[in-house]
Design a protein around this motif. Structure first.
Motif, PDB file in Angstrom:
ATOM      1  N   VAL A   1       0.974  -1.692   0.449  1.00 40.96           N
ATOM      2  CA  VAL A   1       0.207   0.152   0.282  1.00 40.96           C
ATOM      3  C   VAL A   1       1.029   0.976  -0.336  1.00 40.96           C
ATOM      4  O   VAL A   1       0.537   2.083  -1.282  1.00 40.96           O
ATOM      5  CB  VAL A   1      -0.952  -0.280   1.158  1.00 40.96           C
ATOM      6  N   GLN A   2       2.444   1.460   0.806  1.00 41.93           N
ATOM      7  CA  GLN A   2       2.922   2.508   1.109  1.00 41.93           C
ATOM      8  C   GLN A   2       3.635   2.991  -0.287  1.00 41.93           C
ATOM      9  O   GLN A   2       3.786   3.878  -1.097  1.00 41.93           O
ATOM     10  CB  GLN A   2       3.239   2.487   2.413  1.00 41.93           C
ATOM     11  N   ARG A   3       4.661   1.990  -0.952  1.00 45.33           N
ATOM     12  CA  ARG A   3       5.023   1.732  -2.104  1.00 45.33           C
ATOM     13  C   ARG A   3       3.790   1.969  -3.710  1.00 45.33           C
ATOM     14  O   ARG A   3       4.635   2.566  -3.868  1.00 45.33           O
ATOM     15  CB  ARG A   3       5.047   0.255  -2.501  1.00 45.33           C
ATOM     16  N   LEU A   4       2.401   1.465  -3.344  1.00 47.47           N
ATOM     17  CA  LEU A   4       2.276   1.769  -4.230  1.00 47.47           C
ATOM     18  C   LEU A   4       1.409   3.013  -4.352  1.00 47.47           C
ATOM     19  O   LEU A   4       1.426   3.935  -5.134  1.00 47.47           O
ATOM     20  CB  LEU A   4       0.816   1.015  -4.190  1.00 47.47           C
ATOM     21  N   MET A   5       1.247   3.789  -3.462  1.00 49.55           N
ATOM     22  CA  MET A   5       0.820   5.613  -3.237  1.00 49.55           C
ATOM     23  C   MET A   5       1.725   6.191  -3.238  1.00 49.55           C
ATOM     24  O   MET A   5       1.998   6.995  -4.463  1.00 49.55           O
ATOM     25  CB  MET A   5       0.583   5.858  -2.085  1.00 49.55           C
ATOM     26  N   ALA A   6       3.846   5.400  -3.268  1.00 49.10           N
ATOM     27  CA  ALA A   6       4.210   6.236  -3.317  1.00 49.10           C
ATOM     28  C   ALA A   6       5.042   6.521  -5.191  1.00 49.10           C
ATOM     29  O   ALA A   6       5.314   7.263  -5.675  1.00 49.10           O
ATOM     30  CB  ALA A   6       5.530   6.249  -2.254  1.00 49.10           C
ATOM     31  N   GLU A   7       5.076   5.324  -5.797  1.00 48.93           N
ATOM     32  CA  GLU A   7       5.158   5.283  -7.070  1.00 48.93           C
ATOM     33  C   GLU A   7       4.312   5.467  -8.014  1.00 48.93           C
ATOM     34  O   GLU A   7       4.301   5.942  -8.657  1.00 48.93           O
ATOM     35  CB  GLU A   7       5.766   4.073  -7.312  1.00 48.93           C
ATOM     36  N   GLU A   8       2.622   4.842  -7.834  1.00 53.65           N
ATOM     37  CA  GLU A   8       1.903   5.633  -8.403  1.00 53.65           C
ATOM     38  C   GLU A   8       0.706   6.515  -8.492  1.00 53.65           C
ATOM     39  O   GLU A   8       0.111   6.156  -9.528  1.00 53.65           O
ATOM     40  CB  GLU A   8       1.273   3.649  -8.615  1.00 53.65           C
ATOM     41  N   SER A   9       1.303   6.742  -7.203  1.00 52.14           N
ATOM     42  CA  SER A   9      -0.352   7.821  -6.570  1.00 52.14           C
ATOM     43  C   SER A   9      -1.899   7.311  -6.554  1.00 52.14           C
ATOM     44  O   SER A   9      -2.632   7.890  -6.622  1.00 52.14           O
ATOM     45  CB  SER A   9      -0.608   8.791  -7.232  1.00 52.14           C
TER      46      SER A   9
END
Length: 85
Positions: free
Chosen positions: A32-40
């Motif tokens: 969840v954290q990485r998806l938000m950081a990388e793909e908004s």
């Protein structure tokens, strides 16, 4: 049909679905954290809803064009980071 993801129980009238990360080294929270950081793209960890680790929740409340874009971004993220199952 996104690489590395599995929906064990398809929704039946709900506005959300819990998605399982298959054969992966990443926790649901890290995903969840990485998806938000990388793909908004914002999804929620499944643990917030009583799911076991390794799940996240997607809601279907947005317009279809926004959902299509979000699913495309999720697929791109998974292609980069998740092993095929």
């Amino acid at each position: 049909s996104i690489r590395g993801l599995h929906v064990p129980s398809p929704p039946h009238g709900a506005m959300y679905v819990l998605v399982c990360l298959r054969n992966n080294h990443m926790s649901g929270l890290e995903f969840v954290q990485r998806l938000m950081a990388e793909e908004s793209v914002l999804v929620l960890p499944g643990e917030c809803f009583g799911a076991p680790p390794g799940y996240f929740r997607v809601t279907f409340c947005a317009p279809i064009d926004k959902l299509s874009e979000a699913f495309s971004r999720i697929a791109n993220f998974c292609d980069r980071h998740l092993r095929a199952a």
